[in-house]
Design an enzyme around this catalytic site. Sequence first.
Site, short mmCIF file in Angstrom:
data_model
loop_
_atom_site.label_atom_id
_atom_site.label_comp_id
_atom_site.label_asym_id
_atom_site.label_seq_id
_atom_site.Cartn_x
_atom_site.Cartn_y
_atom_site.Cartn_z
N HIS A 35 39.42 46.06 36.76
CA HIS A 35 38.24 47.06 36.46
C HIS A 35 37.78 46.74 35.14
O HIS A 35 36.61 46.83 35.06
CB HIS A 35 39.16 48.33 36.24
CG HIS A 35 39.64 49.03 37.26
ND1 HIS A 35 41.22 49.37 37.47
CD2 HIS A 35 39.12 49.28 38.39
CE1 HIS A 35 41.46 49.82 38.70
NE2 HIS A 35 40.25 49.86 39.19
N SER A 183 45.54 45.07 41.58
CA SER A 183 45.38 46.39 42.48
C SER A 183 46.29 47.35 41.66
O SER A 183 47.37 47.19 41.06
CB SER A 183 45.85 46.33 43.62
OG SER A 183 46.09 47.65 44.26
#
Length: 276
Positions: A35, A183
């Site tokens: 991210h 993830s």
Amino acid sequence: MKIFTTKKETETYFANKGEKVTGFVATMGALHQGHISLIKQAQQSTNEVVCSIFVNPTQFNDPKDLEKYPRPIAADINMLEQTGCDVLFNPPVNEMYADNEKWHLNLGDLEHLLEGEFRPGHYQGVTQVVYKLFSIIKPDFAFFGQKDYQQILVINKMVELLNMPVKLVMCPILREDDGLAMSSRNIHLTPFDRENALILSKTLSWAKNNFDSNNISAIKQQAGQMISSQPGVELEYFEIVDGQTLHPVTSESKTVVALVAARVGKTRLIDNVLID
Ligand code: PAF
């Protein structure tokens, strides 16, 4: 970093942004370096970066999955502040959804292939929330990770259908040193699962290195066997398809992508690689 939790204050803020070019990174939180790489990429090409953290209930088809989705909001805010993100939109569920709200967009077969087959309704939920987020923030650019490859195609289709003035940017997958795609779900992997999960990225690399457009079904078959013979891993699909349509590769295909989904222990993981 400014933190908004209501639609009204967020809309008002972005309605008055003037000449600024806004880059948007939509997330469900439990942020990791993948991210952060999206935020950094957004910072390079825009004047103001906004991140949303919202665990969207309508895209979960398994209530247990929704319940156990990690929500480490204090650590997330800290990471965003360290990265220099400008704005965080972190609404509660009742701010985003009224009761019994209906949504259906004709996404064609993109919705039912691959992920769509294993997670019915998932992409209706994704488009529903991304539509709302785009409408509130009105970003110029939105940055999405390649790991959710099919999601980008679906959001792109929504943007085209609804004629939304936002440009989508696909950013590369960030991997751990041993190849595992980053993830938010990786925190659920036991040490045994974590080791077994490596078969996914290893098999994708093998498929890329051995790609031969005349031999796709043999490659798929061998890749499937490699994954299925790994203890603790249950393969859902391994496909090599046209990168734009997710249909079988033809001589017209401009890009080719290999995609995999599997359950590793109790955790469902996806990964992919662009082949050509
Ligand atoms: O990729 C995700 O984290 C989610 O699907 C998204 C795009 C934030 C929508 O909830």
